[in-house]
Write a protein that holds these residues in place. Structure first.
Motif, PDB file in Angstrom:
ATOM      1  N   GLU A 150       0.154  -7.304  -3.593  1.00 11.31           N
ATOM      2  CA  GLU A 150      -0.449  -8.641  -3.760  1.00 11.31           C
ATOM      3  C   GLU A 150      -0.438  -9.094  -5.218  1.00 11.31           C
ATOM      4  O   GLU A 150      -0.470 -10.291  -5.486  1.00 11.31           O
ATOM      5  N   SER A 151      -0.375  -8.136  -6.135  1.00  9.53           N
ATOM      6  CA  SER A 151      -0.361  -8.530  -7.557  1.00  9.53           C
ATOM      7  C   SER A 151       1.048  -8.927  -8.030  1.00  9.53           C
ATOM      8  O   SER A 151       1.214  -9.378  -9.163  1.00  9.53           O
ATOM      9  N   CYS A 152       2.053  -8.756  -7.165  1.00  4.44           N
ATOM     10  CA  CYS A 152       3.436  -9.088  -7.562  1.00  4.44           C
ATOM     11  C   CYS A 152       3.672 -10.595  -7.493  1.00  4.44           C
ATOM     12  O   CYS A 152       3.190 -11.262  -6.580  1.00  4.44           O
ATOM     13  N   LYS A 153       4.470 -11.067  -8.444  1.00  2.96           N
ATOM     14  CA  LYS A 153       4.756 -12.512  -8.450  1.00  2.96           C
ATOM     15  C   LYS A 153       6.055 -12.819  -7.707  1.00  2.96           C
ATOM     16  O   LYS A 153       6.251 -13.928  -7.222  1.00  2.96           O
TER      17      LYS A 153
ATOM     18  N   PRO B 200      -2.040   1.494   3.177  1.00  2.55           N
ATOM     19  CA  PRO B 200      -3.169   1.867   2.312  1.00  2.55           C
ATOM     20  C   PRO B 200      -3.582   0.713   1.399  1.00  2.55           C
ATOM     21  O   PRO B 200      -2.729  -0.075   0.968  1.00  2.55           O
ATOM     22  N   GLU B 201      -4.885   0.646   1.093  1.00  2.00           N
ATOM     23  CA  GLU B 201      -5.416  -0.448   0.263  1.00  2.00           C
ATOM     24  C   GLU B 201      -4.698  -0.519  -1.087  1.00  2.00           C
ATOM     25  O   GLU B 201      -4.387  -1.606  -1.569  1.00  2.00           O
TER      26      GLU B 201
ATOM     27  N   LEU C  41       3.959  -6.968   4.415  1.00  2.00           N
ATOM     28  CA  LEU C  41       2.505  -6.733   4.524  1.00  2.00           C
ATOM     29  C   LEU C  41       1.973  -7.165   5.884  1.00  2.00           C
ATOM     30  O   LEU C  41       1.067  -6.545   6.434  1.00  2.00           O
ATOM     31  N   GLN C  42       2.519  -8.250   6.421  1.00  2.00           N
ATOM     32  CA  GLN C  42       2.086  -8.706   7.752  1.00  2.00           C
ATOM     33  C   GLN C  42       3.008  -8.158   8.849  1.00  2.00           C
ATOM     34  O   GLN C  42       2.561  -7.752   9.918  1.00  2.00           O
ATOM     35  N   LEU C  43       4.302  -8.174   8.531  1.00  2.00           N
ATOM     36  CA  LEU C  43       5.301  -7.849   9.565  1.00  2.00           C
ATOM     37  C   LEU C  43       5.192  -6.411  10.078  1.00  2.00           C
ATOM     38  O   LEU C  43       5.200  -6.161  11.294  1.00  2.00           O
ATOM     39  N   LEU C  44       5.063  -5.442   9.169  1.00  2.00           N
ATOM     40  CA  LEU C  44       5.075  -4.038   9.598  1.00  2.00           C
ATOM     41  C   LEU C  44       3.868  -3.689  10.474  1.00  2.00           C
ATOM     42  O   LEU C  44       4.035  -3.071  11.529  1.00  2.00           O
TER      43      LEU C  44
ATOM     44  N   PHE D 273       2.807   5.105   5.605  1.00  2.00           N
ATOM     45  CA  PHE D 273       2.671   4.905   4.161  1.00  2.00           C
ATOM     46  C   PHE D 273       1.579   5.767   3.550  1.00  2.00           C
ATOM     47  O   PHE D 273       1.372   5.747   2.346  1.00  2.00           O
ATOM     48  N   ASP D 274       0.893   6.505   4.416  1.00  2.00           N
ATOM     49  CA  ASP D 274      -0.159   7.407   3.957  1.00  2.00           C
ATOM     50  C   ASP D 274       0.217   8.803   4.462  1.00  2.00           C
ATOM     51  O   ASP D 274       0.175   9.070   5.670  1.00  2.00           O
ATOM     52  N   ASN D 275       0.609   9.684   3.532  1.00  2.00           N
ATOM     53  CA  ASN D 275       1.100  11.010   3.939  1.00  2.00           C
ATOM     54  C   ASN D 275       0.089  11.791   4.767  1.00  2.00           C
ATOM     55  O   ASN D 275       0.474  12.636   5.581  1.00  2.00           O
ATOM     56  N   GLN D 276      -1.193  11.521   4.521  1.00  2.00           N
ATOM     57  CA  GLN D 276      -2.228  12.249   5.257  1.00  2.00           C
ATOM     58  C   GLN D 276      -2.030  12.084   6.767  1.00  2.00           C
ATOM     59  O   GLN D 276      -2.231  13.018   7.537  1.00  2.00           O
TER      60      GLN D 276
END
Ligand code: FAD
Length: 318
Positions: free
Chosen positions: A268-271, A260-261, A248-251, A214-217
């Motif tokens: 986490e902000s999604c309902k 990435p943070e 978020l936990q499974l992967l 999830f982080d191209n770097q």
């Protein structure tokens, strides 16, 4: 056509491809077609089809007794590859596993691929079965993906098992293998894992597809490190859009990868999971744009069943 030929023919243009999982047995292939149909407008030159190894199921015999049976919940990778190839006139890539297969069974599978004109395969070790702590090869099966690559290369030379030589009917497989920008979970270090990857390429692998990241770097550093280690085959990035909050936990748990943070905060902000799916799509679009700008050979998406999110991503890019 071979994957490496597709890449060459594209002449520097990044291609679009994706991976599908066969339906559980008892389900209809039409569900699969319904997911593939909307992605065909983006002209994938190839589609990967995963393979699941055998697993135990427990049958309730009553009076507190359970009967343990071995089964394959998602059989049919080769049949599905043949069906998709025939229906859409596209190359298909069956995933071939070490785990759960003898070398003889693998040879029969490869012979069938050859008859069907399927000349790309992904060579993988597979994971341990759910009750095992560590991966154990089948009796008379390949232990590591490198051994499987060697068996496939032997067929390309007309060399079958038990020293049977049929040089007049050689196979001609293009072989993909897995690479891990954040290292394979069992590997003691990224450097050691790269050494193992180099062994697979030296054994005859023609290209690499990466584990999701999830982080191209991480991908860019991996490609640079692989080059340093003497790996000069195409390294195709594998991209998975986050689809549900549970990822978020499974992967991280299953694949030992970091998120990435900024992505974690957005999720986490999604309902609702509907919102999470949109965040996953947007993240994958931004990731893909940067990878396209860097000139990756292919953008390869893990579809995990439902393709609406891949369609949304591809329509922004291709
Ligand atoms: P290998 O390359 O054999 O490596 C496995 C581990 O052994 C690594 O830690 C490596 O460093 C180590 N190792 C390698 N050689 C040696 C050696 N000689 N001595 C000691 N250690 C060694 N799984 C499925 O079940 N079905 C699928 O369809 C599937 N598709 C996948 C597609 C992609 C693109 C990826 C990235 C993974 C896929 N997997 C699939 C998961 C894969 O099977 C697992 O990640 C598995 O644990 C490792 O497979 P591998 O081919 O990378 O193994």
């Amino acid at each position: 056509m071979k994957i490496t030929e597709h890449i060459k023919k594209a002449n520097g243009k990044s291609l679009f491809s994706f991976e599908i999982i066969p339906p559980k047995k008892g389900n209809n292939i039409q569900d699969l077609y319904n997911n593939i149909d909307p992605l065909m407008e983006f002209n994938p030159p190839f589609i990967d089809v995963t393979t699941s190894r055998e697993e135990y199921v427990y049958i309730d015999k009553g009076e507190g007794l359970l009967d343990r049976k071995i089964t394959r919940m998602r059989p049919g990778t080769l049949g599905i590859c043949a069906a998709i190839k025939h229906k859409y006139d596209v190359d298909t890539v069956p995933h071939v596993l070490c785990g759960g297969f003898t070398k003889e069974e693998t040879e029969y599978l490869l012979v069938d691929c050859h008859y069907l004109g399927i000349n790309n395969v992904m060579a993988l070790r597979g994971d341990a079965m759910s009750h095992q702590k560590y991966f154990e090869p089948s009796k008379n099966g390949n232990h590591f993906a490198k051994d499987l690559v060697t068996q496939i290369k032997d067929l390309n030379c007309g060399k079958y098992l038990h020293d049977v030589i049929e040089a007049s009917n050689k196979a001609d497989f293009c072989i993909g293998v897995a690479g891990y920008p954040e290292k394979h979970l069992e590997s003691p270090s990224l450097q050691t894992d790269l050494k193992r990857l180099k062994e697979k390429v030296d054994a005859g692998a023609d290209y690499v597809v990466t584990q999701m990241f999830f982080d191209n770097q991480k991908y860019f550093e991996f490609v640079a490190a692989a080059k340093n280690a003497g790996i000069h085959v195409p390294i195709i990035p594998g991209i998975k859009p986050i689809a549900v909050r549970r990822h978020l936990q499974l992967l991280p748990q299953v694949f030992k990868i970091d998120l990435p943070e900024a992505l974690i905060t957005d999720i986490e902000s999604c309902k609702t999971n509907k919102e999470v799916r949109l965040v996953g799509i947007e993240w994958a679009i931004q990731q893909s744009k940067e990878l396209l700008a860097a000139g990756v050979p292919v953008l390869h998406y893990y579809s995990m069943g439902k393709s609406d999110n891949i369609q949304a991503i591809a329509s922004e890019l291709f």
